[in-house]
Design a protein around this motif. Structure first.
Motif, mmCIF file in Angstrom:
data_model
loop_
_atom_site.group_PDB
_atom_site.id
_atom_site.type_symbol
_atom_site.label_atom_id
_atom_site.label_comp_id
_atom_site.label_asym_id
_atom_site.label_seq_id
_atom_site.Cartn_x
_atom_site.Cartn_y
_atom_site.Cartn_z
ATOM 1 N N PRO A 1 0.941 -1.315 0.003
ATOM 2 C CA PRO A 1 0.305 0.527 0.143
ATOM 3 C C PRO A 1 1.317 1.396 -0.004
ATOM 4 O O PRO A 1 1.919 1.223 0.594
ATOM 5 C CB PRO A 1 -0.712 0.044 1.422
ATOM 6 N N VAL B 1 0.295 6.231 -0.280
ATOM 7 C CA VAL B 1 -0.103 7.099 -0.024
ATOM 8 C C VAL B 1 1.331 8.374 -0.461
ATOM 9 O O VAL B 1 1.373 8.209 0.875
ATOM 10 C CB VAL B 1 -0.443 7.254 1.454
ATOM 11 N N VAL C 1 -2.993 6.205 -7.027
ATOM 12 C CA VAL C 1 -2.278 5.840 -5.799
ATOM 13 C C VAL C 1 -2.873 6.473 -4.924
ATOM 14 O O VAL C 1 -3.515 7.918 -5.233
ATOM 15 C CB VAL C 1 -0.833 5.060 -4.987
ATOM 16 N N ASP C 2 -3.417 6.992 -4.310
ATOM 17 C CA ASP C 2 -3.885 7.689 -2.749
ATOM 18 C C ASP C 2 -3.057 8.535 -3.005
ATOM 19 O O ASP C 2 -2.211 8.750 -2.727
ATOM 20 C CB ASP C 2 -4.319 7.600 -1.689
ATOM 21 N N LEU D 1 -5.866 7.112 5.767
ATOM 22 C CA LEU D 1 -5.710 6.450 4.310
ATOM 23 C C LEU D 1 -4.709 5.238 3.752
ATOM 24 O O LEU D 1 -5.448 4.242 3.282
ATOM 25 C CB LEU D 1 -5.316 7.430 3.109
ATOM 26 N N LEU D 2 -3.417 5.426 4.879
ATOM 27 C CA LEU D 2 -2.657 4.027 4.101
ATOM 28 C C LEU D 2 -3.268 2.637 6.039
ATOM 29 O O LEU D 2 -2.971 1.642 4.708
ATOM 30 C CB LEU D 2 -1.496 4.034 4.692
ATOM 31 N N ASP E 1 -6.363 1.810 5.915
ATOM 32 C CA ASP E 1 -7.665 1.885 5.070
ATOM 33 C C ASP E 1 -7.051 0.785 4.396
ATOM 34 O O ASP E 1 -7.368 -0.258 4.201
ATOM 35 C CB ASP E 1 -8.257 3.208 4.531
ATOM 36 N N ARG E 2 -5.847 0.744 3.662
ATOM 37 C CA ARG E 2 -4.820 0.318 2.353
ATOM 38 C C ARG E 2 -4.769 -0.916 2.828
ATOM 39 O O ARG E 2 -4.821 -2.180 2.740
ATOM 40 C CB ARG E 2 -4.833 0.929 1.959
ATOM 41 N N SER F 1 -9.098 -2.161 1.995
ATOM 42 C CA SER F 1 -9.935 -1.307 0.809
ATOM 43 C C SER F 1 -9.206 -1.693 -0.696
ATOM 44 O O SER F 1 -7.773 -1.147 -0.833
ATOM 45 C CB SER F 1 -9.433 0.625 1.685
ATOM 46 N N THR F 2 -10.172 -1.904 -1.449
ATOM 47 C CA THR F 2 -10.319 -1.875 -2.569
ATOM 48 C C THR F 2 -10.695 -0.171 -3.096
ATOM 49 O O THR F 2 -10.663 -0.773 -4.598
ATOM 50 C CB THR F 2 -10.349 -3.335 -3.398
ATOM 51 N N PRO G 1 -8.454 5.360 -5.547
ATOM 52 C CA PRO G 1 -8.005 5.885 -5.642
ATOM 53 C C PRO G 1 -8.051 7.021 -5.302
ATOM 54 O O PRO G 1 -8.744 8.009 -6.127
ATOM 55 C CB PRO G 1 -6.525 5.980 -6.573
#
Length: 208
Positions: free
Chosen positions: A5, A7, A17-18, A166-167, A169-170, A174-175, A178
């Motif tokens: 993952p 971010v 990516v996020d 966010l990281l 969550d990934r 999480s899918t 972005p």
């Protein structure tokens, strides 16, 4: 995307990516607008590596502010190379050698400001009576320099907090597509902006 993952914060790559960052073009637009509002038309921009997304976005905001004011900047007033004190010093020297020389500078980082202030002091150049300055960065020493530096403060803690969320969550699986999160900064006005100097010679005349 494949791999662990990821971010991105502030600088942005082409990867899907996020990303969490600042509204930097609007920050630069506001800073340059303050200089225009003080009566400046000969406004320079000192920035870092041209390949960085942060440099490009800040430069775009600077150009947009001048365009909105009907000001056509001299291409020589844009000095880009590196986010370092050495480049801040060298870039100011290059600008002061121009005719006409700019009466104000928008500096894209605190590292550049450090070099710029060092060079200005070496030349005996007085801020803001001979050169106005605005800058980027949430830096405590901007408030204690003489003059204090008007700046666009980036909310670093808020951006970091969102990026960690966010990281997490990934990492939890999480899918989702972005996510892009744009966080507004704030302009802090201090004493580094004044009306441009008057007279037949630009401010660099006394400093060269």
């Amino acid at each position: 995307p494949e791999g662990p993952p990821l971010v991105e914060m502030n600088r942005r790559s082409s990867r899907r990516v996020d990303w969490v960052g600042y509204d930097e073009d609007e920050g630069a637009r506001t800073l340059a607008g303050l200089l225009v509002g003080a009566g400046h038309h000969d406004i320079a921009f000192i920035g870092g590596q041209p390949s960085f997304s942060t440099t490009r976005r800040r430069l775009e905001g600077y150009r947009r502010a001048l365009a909105e004011a009907g000001v056509e900047p001299d291409p020589r007033w844009v000095q880009l190379r590196a986010y370092s004190p050495d480049w801040g010093s060298e870039a100011l020297g290059r600008l002061l050698a121009l005719r006409p020389a700019p009466t104000a500078v928008c500096a894209s980082s605190s590292e550049l400001v450090l070099g710029l202030l060092t060079e200005a002091r070496r030349r005996g150049l007085r801020l803001p009576s001979e050169l106005s300055l605005v800058a980027f960065g949430k830096t405590d020493w901007y408030a204690v320099t003489d003059p204090g530096i008007t700046t666009y403060e980036q909310p670093i803690e808020q951006v970091a907090h969102i990026a960690v969320q966010l990281l997490a969550d990934r990492m939890a699986g999480s899918t989702a597509d972005p996510t892009t999160v744009l966080v507004e900064g704030r302009v802090v006005e201090r004493d580094s902006v004044a009306a441009p100097p008057t007279g037949p010679e630009p401010p660099c005349g006394a400093a060269i």
